[in-house]
Design a protein around this motif. Sequence first.
Motif, PDB file in Angstrom:
ATOM      1  N   VAL A   1       0.851  -1.192   0.000  1.00 24.31           N
ATOM      2  CA  VAL A   1       0.000   0.000   0.000  1.00 24.31           C
ATOM      3  C   VAL A   1       0.885   1.240   0.000  1.00 24.31           C
ATOM      4  CG1 VAL A   1      -1.812   1.244   1.225  1.00 24.31           C
ATOM      5  CG2 VAL A   1      -1.801  -1.251   1.222  1.00 24.31           C
ATOM      6  N   MET A   2       0.605   2.203  -0.880  1.00 22.06           N
ATOM      7  CA  MET A   2       1.410   3.419  -1.015  1.00 22.06           C
ATOM      8  C   MET A   2       0.981   4.458   0.020  1.00 22.06           C
ATOM      9  SD  MET A   2       3.435   2.894  -3.616  1.00 22.06           S
ATOM     10  CE  MET A   2       3.559   1.877  -5.092  1.00 22.06           C
ATOM     11  N   PRO A   3       1.865   4.889   0.924  1.00 16.60           N
ATOM     12  CA  PRO A   3       1.515   5.998   1.829  1.00 16.60           C
ATOM     13  C   PRO A   3       1.549   7.332   1.076  1.00 16.60           C
ATOM     14  CG  PRO A   3       3.304   4.635   2.726  1.00 16.60           C
ATOM     15  CD  PRO A   3       3.152   4.281   1.283  1.00 16.60           C
ATOM     16  N   LEU A   4       0.525   8.142   1.266  1.00 17.28           N
ATOM     17  CA  LEU A   4       0.448   9.488   0.701  1.00 17.28           C
ATOM     18  C   LEU A   4       0.220  10.464   1.852  1.00 17.28           C
ATOM     19  CD1 LEU A   4      -1.852   9.012  -2.449  1.00 17.28           C
ATOM     20  CD2 LEU A   4       0.642   8.903  -2.319  1.00 17.28           C
ATOM     21  N   VAL A   5       1.229  11.266   2.169  1.00 20.13           N
ATOM     22  CA  VAL A   5       1.113  12.260   3.230  1.00 20.13           C
ATOM     23  C   VAL A   5       0.807  13.587   2.544  1.00 20.13           C
ATOM     24  CG1 VAL A   5       2.192  13.287   5.240  1.00 20.13           C
ATOM     25  CG2 VAL A   5       2.820  10.966   4.541  1.00 20.13           C
ATOM     26  N   LEU A   6      -0.451  13.964   2.523  1.00 20.11           N
ATOM     27  CA  LEU A   6      -0.892  15.135   1.768  1.00 20.11           C
ATOM     28  C   LEU A   6      -0.857  16.375   2.652  1.00 20.11           C
ATOM     29  CD1 LEU A   6      -3.835  13.499  -0.197  1.00 20.11           C
ATOM     30  CD2 LEU A   6      -1.418  13.650  -0.796  1.00 20.11           C
ATOM     31  N   GLY A   7       0.363  16.779   3.002  1.00 20.90           N
ATOM     32  CA  GLY A   7       0.550  17.979   3.801  1.00 20.90           C
ATOM     33  C   GLY A   7       1.219  17.684   5.127  1.00 20.90           C
ATOM     34  N   ASP A   8       2.537  17.830   5.195  1.00 22.14           N
ATOM     35  CA  ASP A   8       3.313  17.575   6.411  1.00 22.14           C
ATOM     36  C   ASP A   8       3.786  18.921   6.955  1.00 22.14           C
ATOM     37  OD1 ASP A   8       4.782  16.563   8.450  1.00 22.14           O
ATOM     38  OD2 ASP A   8       6.141  15.368   7.222  1.00 22.14           O
ATOM     39  N   LEU A   9       3.199  19.351   8.067  1.00 23.25           N
ATOM     40  CA  LEU A   9       3.435  20.700   8.569  1.00 23.25           C
ATOM     41  C   LEU A   9       4.615  20.807   9.518  1.00 23.25           C
ATOM     42  CD1 LEU A   9      -0.284  21.660   9.202  1.00 23.25           C
ATOM     43  CD2 LEU A   9       1.240  22.874   7.679  1.00 23.25           C
ATOM     44  N   LYS A  10       5.168  19.695  10.022  1.00 21.15           N
ATOM     45  CA  LYS A  10       6.144  19.836  11.110  1.00 21.15           C
ATOM     46  C   LYS A  10       7.620  19.805  10.718  1.00 21.15           C
ATOM     47  CE  LYS A  10       2.854  18.346  14.584  1.00 21.15           C
ATOM     48  NZ  LYS A  10       2.517  17.371  15.619  1.00 21.15           N
ATOM     49  N   PRO A  11       8.198  18.926   9.920  1.00 17.99           N
ATOM     50  CA  PRO A  11       7.622  17.746   9.256  1.00 17.99           C
ATOM     51  C   PRO A  11       7.807  16.494  10.099  1.00 17.99           C
ATOM     52  CG  PRO A  11       9.792  18.173   8.381  1.00 17.99           C
ATOM     53  CD  PRO A  11       9.576  19.191   9.472  1.00 17.99           C
ATOM     54  N   ASP A  12       6.840  15.605  10.036  1.00 15.89           N
ATOM     55  CA  ASP A  12       6.873  14.351  10.787  1.00 15.89           C
ATOM     56  C   ASP A  12       7.100  13.123   9.902  1.00 15.89           C
ATOM     57  OD1 ASP A  12       6.546  15.455  13.255  1.00 15.89           O
ATOM     58  OD2 ASP A  12       4.363  15.249  13.274  1.00 15.89           O
ATOM     59  N   TYR A  13       6.902  13.264   8.599  1.00 17.43           N
ATOM     60  CA  TYR A  13       6.896  12.093   7.734  1.00 17.43           C
ATOM     61  C   TYR A  13       7.963  12.138   6.641  1.00 17.43           C
ATOM     62  CZ  TYR A  13       2.279  11.765   9.883  1.00 17.43           C
ATOM     63  OH  TYR A  13       1.259  11.702  10.783  1.00 17.43           O
ATOM     64  N   VAL A  14       8.705  13.229   6.544  1.00 18.20           N
ATOM     65  CA  VAL A  14       9.686  13.365   5.465  1.00 18.20           C
ATOM     66  C   VAL A  14      10.764  12.294   5.567  1.00 18.20           C
ATOM     67  CG1 VAL A  14      11.477  14.858   4.505  1.00 18.20           C
ATOM     68  CG2 VAL A  14       9.246  15.808   5.091  1.00 18.20           C
ATOM     69  N   ASP A  15      11.306  12.083   6.780  1.00 20.06           N
ATOM     70  CA  ASP A  15      12.356  11.076   6.954  1.00 20.06           C
ATOM     71  C   ASP A  15      11.851   9.676   6.619  1.00 20.06           C
ATOM     72  OD1 ASP A  15      14.088  13.051   7.705  1.00 20.06           O
ATOM     73  OD2 ASP A  15      13.863  12.715   9.857  1.00 20.06           O
ATOM     74  N   LEU A  16      10.606   9.382   6.981  1.00 17.88           N
ATOM     75  CA  LEU A  16      10.046   8.056   6.705  1.00 17.88           C
ATOM     76  C   LEU A  16       9.905   7.826   5.203  1.00 17.88           C
ATOM     77  CD1 LEU A  16       8.656   5.421   7.570  1.00 17.88           C
ATOM     78  CD2 LEU A  16       6.503   6.697   7.674  1.00 17.88           C
ATOM     79  N   ILE A  17       9.321   8.792   4.500  1.00 20.10           N
ATOM     80  CA  ILE A  17       9.127   8.628   3.054  1.00 20.10           C
ATOM     81  C   ILE A  17      10.473   8.592   2.339  1.00 20.10           C
ATOM     82  CG2 ILE A  17       8.088   9.641   1.005  1.00 20.10           C
ATOM     83  CD1 ILE A  17       6.106   8.458   3.016  1.00 20.10           C
TER      84      ILE A  17
END
Length: 520
Positions: free
Chosen positions: A131-147
Motif C-alpha cells: 500500500v502506497m503511503p500518501l502524506v498530503l501535507g506535512d506541517l512539522k515535518p513528521d513524515y519526510v524522513d520516513l518517506i
Amino acid sequence: MSGKKEKKPRVESRAEKAKSREVKPQRPPMRGWLGRGRGTSTYVQQADEWRGTTVQVCGMWPFAIGTGTPMVGVPLGRHIHTGATLCCDPISWFQRAKLISNPSAFILGKPGLGKSTLVRRMATGLAGYGVMPLVLGDLKPDYVDLIEAMGGQIITLGRGRGYLNVLDPGEATQAAERLRAAGHEKEASQVIADAHGRRHTMVSALLTILRSAPPTDREETIIDRALKWLDEHHEGIPVLGDLLRVIQLGPAEVRAVALDRGDDTRYKAITEGLEASLIGLVGGGRLGETFSRQTTNPMRRDAPVVYDVSAIDDSEMDLQAAALLACWSAGFGTVNVANALADAGLEPRRHYFVILDELWRALRAGRGMVDRVDALTRLNRQRGVGMAMISHTMSDLQALASEEDRMKARGFVERSGMVICGGLPSAEMPLLTAAVPFSQAEQSLLIGWQDPPAWDPSTGREAEPPGRGQFLVKVGGRPGIPVKVELTTVEASINDTNKLWHDQSRVGRRARRLIEEAEL
C-alpha cells in the motif's frame, strides 16, 4: 509359656541407618520460606506466558486462553493489560478482517503523546503490504524522513521553495489519451471531467480562504465557464494568471453566464469582486505566489509521496490551510487517475493510505471548508484508499463558526471505521462520548494518560509522560483495546521530532569543550 518361638527384633543394616539419619527435604510454601533472609516473597510471581495456535495448545486446556486482540494488519504494539500483540490498521481491518465498514481512522490526542508516531507505524507496515503511503501535507515535518527512507517522493512547498499550480490537471490529460487509444472513450471523458471539477473546486477554495467566505453562485458559474474556455483555446497548462485574463477579456461564453445583457459596464461590475480576488491570488497577496506558477515537482502515482509544507510559518494560517487543501486535491486527483487506468487494465491496481494531519487547520480556514473536507471523507471507500485523519481534540472540531459546520465535523469521527484516542482532558469526554460510546473506565484511562510527566530528582529532568505511546482503539460500541506502541531501533532513528533541540545540544557541548580547552 507357649510353644511359639519369640520373634527376634530386626536389626537395621548400616545403609538403612544412614538413610534414616538423612534430613528429608521439605517443599517451600507458595510464597517461599518465611523469615528474614529465607527468600520469602510477598507477591505471587506471574507465570510465564506462551502463545500458540489452537492446533498446538488444544490439549493444554484450561491453561490456554485466547488473546482477545485481532492479529490481522500492521503490528502496533502490545495490549497494556494482557501483553498480547495487537495488529491494527484501517485497510487490513476493512479489506481482510472485515471488522470495520469504512477504511478510515480518526486519531485524537494531546500534542506530544505519539499520534504521528502511531500513524507512521501504520504507514510503514502497510508499505510492506504494497500500500502506497500518501502524506498530503506535512506541517512539522513528521513524515519526510520516513518517506525518504522508503525511497519515495518529497515535494516541498512554501514561499520561494516550491509551487503547486491549482489549474494543472496533472496526469489526467495523458491518462485520457491512453484510455482513448485503448478504446475507453467513456472512461477518458470521466477522467477529464474529474480533473475539471477538481480545478474548479480548488479555485473556489482559494477564494473562500482569501475572502473568509465562499464565492457567489454567479462567480462559481463564471469560473466554471472560464476554465472550459481555457481548455479549448489555451495551449499548454494554464495558471491563475491565464484565468484572470480570460475573465478580464470576457469571451462570449463567459459573458453569457455572467448575464451582462450585452452591457460591457454591467459585465465589469459583475466580475469586479472576482477579478480583485484573483489579482490577490496572482499578485502575491496573503497566499503569495505558491499556487499561481507552474508546478515545480509533479506528483508520482507509483511511489510513496509526502508534501512537505513545513516551511510555511504557523502564523500564516490561511496559507497553511490553502496548502493543505491544494495537496489534498492534487493527491486525490492522482488516485483517481490511477484507479481509471487500473479499471481499464492499463496498469496494476494500487491501493493508497492517505494521511490528513492537522485537520483542524483546514477546517478553521473559512466558511465552506468543512464541505470540501466532507466530500473527501465520504468517497474514500469508492476510491480504494484508506485514510487517517489526525487532530488534537474534539474541541478543535467544535470550534467552528456555524452549528451546521460543527455537526458535519463531528460526522468525520462518527463515520470513521475506527477511532484511536490518546490522552485527553476530562472536558473532552462529553464531546467524545456524543460521537463514540466510551465506558467510564475507558474515559478514566484516557484522562490518566494526559497527565503531565513527573519530575525525576535523580536526573534533574522530566520523566516520560505517562500516556506517551499509549492509545485506545475503539470500533463502534465494542470495548476499546488499550495498546502500548513501542518503537524499534530503526524506527526510533526516523521518528525523532526534536532534532533541532539535539543539534542545539551538540553545539552547546562543543562550545563548552572549546571554552575549557581555552582555559587550560
